[in-house]
Scaffold this active site. Structure first.
Site, PDB file in Angstrom:
ATOM      1  N   CYS A   1      77.507  29.844   0.783  1.00 44.24           N
ATOM      2  CA  CYS A   1      77.521  31.255   0.393  1.00 44.24           C
ATOM      3  C   CYS A   1      76.467  32.058   1.165  1.00 44.24           C
ATOM      4  CB  CYS A   1      77.277  31.325  -1.116  1.00 44.24           C
ATOM      5  SG  CYS A   1      76.790  32.926  -1.750  1.00 44.24           S
TER       6      CYS A   1
ATOM      7  N   CYS B   1      73.981  33.989  -0.972  1.00 41.83           N
ATOM      8  CA  CYS B   1      73.042  33.053  -1.612  1.00 41.83           C
ATOM      9  C   CYS B   1      71.874  32.749  -0.682  1.00 41.83           C
ATOM     10  CB  CYS B   1      73.747  31.746  -1.984  1.00 41.83           C
ATOM     11  SG  CYS B   1      75.088  31.955  -3.161  1.00 41.83           S
TER      12      CYS B   1
END
Length: 106
Positions: free
Chosen positions: A30, A33
């Site tokens: 991600c 993230c």
């Protein structure tokens, strides 16, 4: 399977304590993230011992992600004594995150 049980027990011990605990549900794949990591470091530097920050990889701990109904990553949650005080998905600035946590320090 045993490792997951240990992780869940430790996770519950951590969030049920008297400390404020910020949980970052994330995934290695991600992009947003990855943007959160330096932000979380900065928040920890600013707030020091006022908050514990733990990261939970949703791919490795799908049971926890499912239990907390994490549908997207990153998802941040703030706990104290087992109660969820705040939750939000997406990237936040260090200032916004610090302000949110500071509001729950009392």
């Amino acid at each position: 399977m045993e490792k997951i049980k240990i992780m869940n027990a430790k996770f519950n011990d951590i969030i049920n304590g008297n400390d404020l605990v910020l949980v970052d549900f994330y995934a290695d794949w991600c992009g947003p993230c990855k943007m959160m990591s330096p932000i979380l470091q900065e928040v920890k530097t600013n707030l020091k011992e006022a908050v514990k920050i733990i990261k939970v990889n949703v791919d490795q701990h799908q049971d926890l992600a499912s239990h907390f109904m994490v549908r997207g990553v990153p998802t941040l949650m703030l706990f104290k004594t087992g109660k969820m005080l705040w939750r939000q998905s997406g990237v936040l600035s260090s200032k916004d995150l610090t302000d949110i946590i500071s509001n729950h320090l009392n």
